[in-house]
Design a protein around this motif. Structure first.
Motif, short mmCIF file in Angstrom:
data_model
loop_
_atom_site.label_atom_id
_atom_site.label_comp_id
_atom_site.label_asym_id
_atom_site.label_seq_id
_atom_site.Cartn_x
_atom_site.Cartn_y
_atom_site.Cartn_z
N LEU A 171 1.97 27.85 72.63
CA LEU A 171 1.23 29.10 72.73
C LEU A 171 0.29 29.13 73.94
O LEU A 171 -0.13 30.21 74.37
N SER A 172 -0.02 27.97 74.48
CA SER A 172 -0.96 27.93 75.61
C SER A 172 -0.30 28.34 76.93
O SER A 172 -0.98 28.60 77.91
N VAL A 173 1.05 28.37 76.96
CA VAL A 173 1.77 28.78 78.17
C VAL A 173 2.38 30.15 77.89
O VAL A 173 3.35 30.27 77.15
N GLY A 174 1.80 31.16 78.48
CA GLY A 174 2.24 32.53 78.22
C GLY A 174 1.06 33.47 78.29
O GLY A 174 0.02 33.16 78.89
N ASN A 175 1.18 34.61 77.62
CA ASN A 175 0.11 35.61 77.67
C ASN A 175 -0.61 35.78 76.35
O ASN A 175 -1.32 36.76 76.14
N THR A 176 -0.43 34.82 75.41
CA THR A 176 -0.97 35.00 74.06
C THR A 176 -2.48 34.78 73.98
O THR A 176 -3.14 35.29 73.08
N GLY A 177 -3.03 33.96 74.91
CA GLY A 177 -4.45 33.60 74.81
C GLY A 177 -4.73 32.62 73.69
O GLY A 177 -5.89 32.40 73.34
N LEU A 178 -3.67 32.01 73.13
CA LEU A 178 -3.81 31.08 72.01
C LEU A 178 -3.48 29.67 72.45
O LEU A 178 -2.90 29.45 73.52
N ASP A 179 -3.84 28.70 71.62
CA ASP A 179 -3.50 27.31 71.84
C ASP A 179 -2.70 26.81 70.65
O ASP A 179 -2.74 27.39 69.57
N GLY A 180 -1.99 25.71 70.87
CA GLY A 180 -1.26 25.10 69.77
C GLY A 180 0.24 25.21 69.96
O GLY A 180 0.75 26.00 70.75
N ILE A 181 0.94 24.39 69.20
CA ILE A 181 2.40 24.35 69.22
C ILE A 181 2.90 24.64 67.81
O ILE A 181 2.39 24.08 66.84
N GLY A 182 3.87 25.53 67.70
CA GLY A 182 4.40 25.89 66.39
C GLY A 182 5.81 26.42 66.49
O GLY A 182 6.46 26.35 67.55
N TRP A 183 6.29 27.01 65.40
CA TRP A 183 7.68 27.45 65.30
C TRP A 183 7.74 28.92 64.94
O TRP A 183 6.98 29.40 64.10
N ILE A 184 8.68 29.66 65.57
CA ILE A 184 8.89 31.07 65.26
C ILE A 184 10.35 31.28 64.88
O ILE A 184 11.25 30.58 65.35
N GLU A 185 10.56 32.25 63.99
CA GLU A 185 11.91 32.53 63.49
C GLU A 185 12.76 33.22 64.55
O GLU A 185 12.28 34.07 65.30
N GLY A 186 14.06 32.89 64.56
CA GLY A 186 14.95 33.32 65.62
C GLY A 186 15.23 34.80 65.68
O GLY A 186 15.67 35.30 66.72
N ASP A 187 15.00 35.53 64.59
CA ASP A 187 15.31 36.96 64.61
C ASP A 187 14.12 37.82 65.01
O ASP A 187 14.14 39.03 64.85
N THR A 188 13.07 37.19 65.56
CA THR A 188 11.88 37.95 65.94
C THR A 188 11.70 38.04 67.45
O THR A 188 10.77 38.68 67.92
N PHE A 189 12.56 37.41 68.24
CA PHE A 189 12.33 37.34 69.67
C PHE A 189 13.65 37.30 70.42
O PHE A 189 14.72 37.07 69.86
N GLU A 190 13.56 37.56 71.75
CA GLU A 190 14.66 37.30 72.68
C GLU A 190 14.19 36.23 73.66
O GLU A 190 13.01 35.88 73.69
N LEU A 191 15.11 35.71 74.45
CA LEU A 191 14.79 34.64 75.38
C LEU A 191 14.97 35.10 76.82
O LEU A 191 15.80 35.96 77.11
N ASN A 192 14.23 34.49 77.73
CA ASN A 192 14.39 34.74 79.15
C ASN A 192 14.12 33.44 79.89
O ASN A 192 13.11 32.78 79.64
N GLY A 193 15.03 33.08 80.78
CA GLY A 193 14.81 31.89 81.59
C GLY A 193 15.85 30.82 81.35
O GLY A 193 16.87 31.05 80.68
N PRO A 194 15.61 29.62 81.83
CA PRO A 194 16.55 28.50 81.68
C PRO A 194 16.44 27.91 80.27
O PRO A 194 15.68 26.97 80.04
N CYS A 195 17.21 28.45 79.36
CA CYS A 195 17.07 28.10 77.94
C CYS A 195 18.21 27.27 77.39
O CYS A 195 18.13 26.77 76.27
N ASN A 196 19.32 27.14 78.14
CA ASN A 196 20.51 26.50 77.60
C ASN A 196 20.29 25.05 77.20
O ASN A 196 20.90 24.57 76.25
N ASP A 197 19.44 24.34 77.91
CA ASP A 197 19.27 22.91 77.66
C ASP A 197 18.22 22.61 76.60
O ASP A 197 17.88 21.44 76.39
N LEU A 198 17.70 23.63 75.95
CA LEU A 198 16.61 23.42 74.98
C LEU A 198 17.12 23.28 73.56
O LEU A 198 16.33 23.02 72.65
N TYR A 199 18.42 23.45 73.35
CA TYR A 199 18.94 23.34 72.00
C TYR A 199 18.95 21.89 71.54
O TYR A 199 19.36 21.00 72.27
#
Length: 710
Positions: A171-199
């Motif tokens: 959460l600290s990298v982006g525009n959220t203004g929040l800190d911390g690391i967590g998990w979000i459900e896959g049907d709530t977002f789309e992806l942008n960027g080099p994402c293929n190697d993150l699976y």
């Protein structure tokens, strides 16, 4: 860099063919639709444009001298954004724009002072783009703690993906203004960027099986106080580790807790256990863990193994009297099991640090625990607890004692204690309970092609001239949810429509229950009933009676009695799920494939970031000419482009191969499919193979199965 779900295409697979239909995209709209811009940038010389506001980002295009674009925004560090004029519905905010540095050679014309200021996403990072509000969970499980909430239009760095189900975000990298690391459900977002190697292959809780305990074995007597615990794990996915619990109680309270790092499947306690003691142990996978602000660790666990027992030696030479623990002297206990009560459990201790071979426990209505004995029980192991397995009389005083036994004989009896049984409420209702399950019969289709009297496939029986599920709920067979079970007074067949189960339709595991006073009842399920017909048809009952409606007569004989296995097996006779060995044709034989078929297509994503695809069913036409054939998919199948519904095939001996290849879109995307077709029965063909979709910025691969029947 193109976002991980291409903004230009919507992948629809047919026979693992990827059929792209831009017009059918159902992505959310951009966060903000900018009104027609009046700020125009005119290039005074060739200008390089970028996907993100950074010189480290991928190049989008070259704006040649004299060309112009309409600007829609700027960043605080001097980048100007414009709409590229291509379809990119999934993208939000700054990801919808392409970027020009303010130091390039250009001229601005029009109203340019009020351009919207955008947050500037750095290059080389995969971001989640929230198109709906979403909770951020401590682990990849909705039952874990919620640590934050993201709003529509929030962006966060993605650190890890689990299939299409979850994303781990910083959460600290982006525009959220929040800190911390967590998990979000896959049907709530789309992806942008080099994402293929993150699976990753991190385990998903809902798809996990429990570990199996290996050593110590159940009820094993050990000659060491620091045993090496070992287990096996059937899950082919990544964990953080395993938690090992060791306790003095079978309910695993007050347990010793140990950890083993993944993939290590053993653990040894650092301190010795107590001698002459019975322990219970279990293992749970650790999916993820986080450290709380107070320094404690919070775990997300997978399903736990069964609980097993073991004993630490040594064996006793001399025997002494046990010490009784439970029931306490004069304690009131319940005489039998009901919906509100349990039979009593007897517990005692052995005072010496060693183990007898077994114990003898006797119960009587006389103070000297003499005959006639109500119970004379031998434990057959050194265990010091036992739950009585018979019903006792109500409102009755009993007496009990115990003694140890080994190869040298029996030791002295303990003191005698008494206990008193309570009275069961005569108005307490009983319970009728059970499950409606999918009684899978794994055979080729159609079943009518089996010669009568031949050996039926696994999980199947012959009944009245047809192959049917065996009526036994086996491993891997699942309950059927939403089924209405009815209960009528009296014996079957019911004289009137029965009441619906107290629990309503069967739950997700196919279970139901019904509270009712003592008496005789007809329990039944009518597959033709409106509430059930859409769930159960077409098919046949396999248990308890392969007739429709299926019914069984049961009797609750006393208050509070539990009848917990009044179950019904349903055989979906047309369900196209054969998983047994293939019956191939004789070598060199050519099948007569020409004609109309019904095809059922199932596809599973193996790699890449494309979404899951639904199964399809429809008409298939095959024309065979010599050593070649064509295959065309018709009504019931969605094909775009239309050419994706057409296959050519070759025959080499007893091998039948169907293939197609073509362009899926105008961006250079190509689909390619190859299938091997195998005869399962005279009118059944099973095809299996793989398909790929290759795009300049991405690649996906599926495994496909196709069942053809006629």
């Amino acid at each position: 860099m193109k976002n991980c779900k291409s903004p230009y295409i919507n992948l629809i697979i047919l026979l693992v063919i990827l059929i792209i239909s831009l017009s059918s995209c159902n992505f959310p709209s951009p966060l903000t639709e900018t009104p027609g811009s009046t700020c125009e940038l005119v290039a005074n010389s060739d200008i390089t444009t970028y996907y993100r506001p950074s010189f480290d980002a991928d190049v989008f295009s070259t704006l040649e001298q004299g060309e112009s674009v309409l600007l829609e925004g700027r960043t605080a560090d001097g980048w100007l954004g414009f709409d590229p004029g291509v379809s990119q519905a999934p993208n939000l905010g700054p990801f919808r724009l392409r970027w020009i540095n303010e130091n390039e050679d250009f001229t601005l014309q029009g109203e340019c002072d009020d351009l919207t200021e955008f947050w500037a996403p750095p290059a080389g990072i995969c971001f989640s783009m929230q198109w709906v509000e979403a909770n951020v969970y401590e682990g990849p499980d909705t039952s874990s703690e919620v640590i934050a909430t993201l709003s529509q239009g929030d962006f966060a760095e993605v650190l890890e993906r689990i299939a299409d189900d979850w994303a781990k975000v910083d959460l600290s990298v982006g525009n959220t203004g929040l800190d911390g690391i967590g998990w979000i459900e896959g049907d709530t977002f789309e992806l942008n960027g080099p994402c293929n190697d993150l699976y990753s292959s991190r385990c998903i809780l809902d798809e996990m099986l429990p570990p199996s305990l290996s050593s110590p074995q159940d009820d094993e007597i050990l000659d060491t106080l620091q045993p090496l615990f070992s287990w096996t794990d059937p899950n082919d996915c990544q964990l953080e580790g395993y938690a090992v619990g060791v306790s003095l109680n079978p309910d695993m309270e007050q347990q010793l807790f140990g950890e083993s790092e993944y993939p290590e499947l053993t653990w040894q306690p650092s301190e010795p256990l107590s001698p002459g003691t019975q322990y219970w142990w279990t293992v749970q996978p650790i999916i993820s863990s986080t450290e709380d602000s107070d320094g404690s660790t919070h775990y997300i666990f997978g399903p736990a193994s069964e609980v097993q027992s073991f004993f630490t030696g040594p064996l006793c030479d001399e025997l002494v009297a046990p010490e009784l623990v439970q029931p306490a002297d004069g304690e009131q206990v319940d005489p039998r099991e009901t919906i509100e009560t349990e039979r009593p459990t007897f517990i005692w201790d052995y005072p010496d640090a060693c183990l007898p071979d077994m114990y003898q426990l006797t119960i009587s209505k006389t103070p000297d625990v003499g005959p006639p004995l109500t119970m004379d029980y031998y434990t057959e192991s050194p265990t010091t607890r036992w739950q009585i397995d018979i019903d006792l009389e109500e409102n009755t005083e009993y007496y009990w004692h115990a003694r140890a036994i080994n190869g040298n004989g029996a030791g002295p009896f303990s003191e005698v204690r008494s206990f008193v049984t309570s009275e069961i409420d005569p108005n307490m209702p009983g319970v009728i309970a059970g499950v409606v399950w999918d009684d899978t019969c794994a055979n080729p289709f159609p079943r009518d092609d089996y010669p009568e009297g031949s050996v039926p496939p696994p999980g199947c029986i012959w009944y009245s001239g047809i192959i049917l599920g065996d009526g036994v709920m086996g491993t891997g067979e699942n309950g059927i949810s939403g089924v209405t079970v009815r209960i009528a007074s009296g014996e079957c067949p019911p004289e009137s429509e029965g009441s619906i189960a107290s629990s309503g339709p069967t739950d997700e595991e196919g279970q139901y229950y019904y509270y009712t006073p003592a008496g005789t009842y007809c329990v039944y399920v009518d597959a033709a009933e409106e509430a059930n017909s859409g769930i159960l048809q077409p098919g046949t009952w396999s248990s308890p009676n392969p007739d429709a409606p299926s019914w069984t007569t049961v009797t609750i004989e006393e208050a509070g009695q539990i009848l917990e296995d009044v179950s019904f097996g349903w055989d979906y006779r047309l369900k196209p799920e054969y998983k047994g060995p293939a019956a191939t044709a004789e070598p060199g034989t050519k099948l007569g494939l020409t004609g109309s078929w019904t095809g059922t297509l199932i596809q599973e994503l193996q790699s890449g970031i494309c979404g899951p695809m639904p199964s399809q069913q429809g008409d298939v036409q095959i024309i065979q000419t010599g050593d070649t054939f064509t295959m065309q998919f018709g009504v019931g199948f969605a094909c775009d482009p239309a050419e994706a519904c057409f296959f050519t095939g070759t025959i080499d001996g007893d091998t039948y191969t169907a293939m197609n290849l073509g362009f899926a879109d105008d961006e250079g995307g190509v689909y390619e499919t190859s299938l091997i077709m195998v005869p399962m029965a005279p009118n059944v063909v099973q095809a299996s193979g793989s398909s790929t979709y290759t795009h300049p910025d991405m690649e996906c691969e599926w495994v496909t199965s196709l069942i053809l029947t006629r």
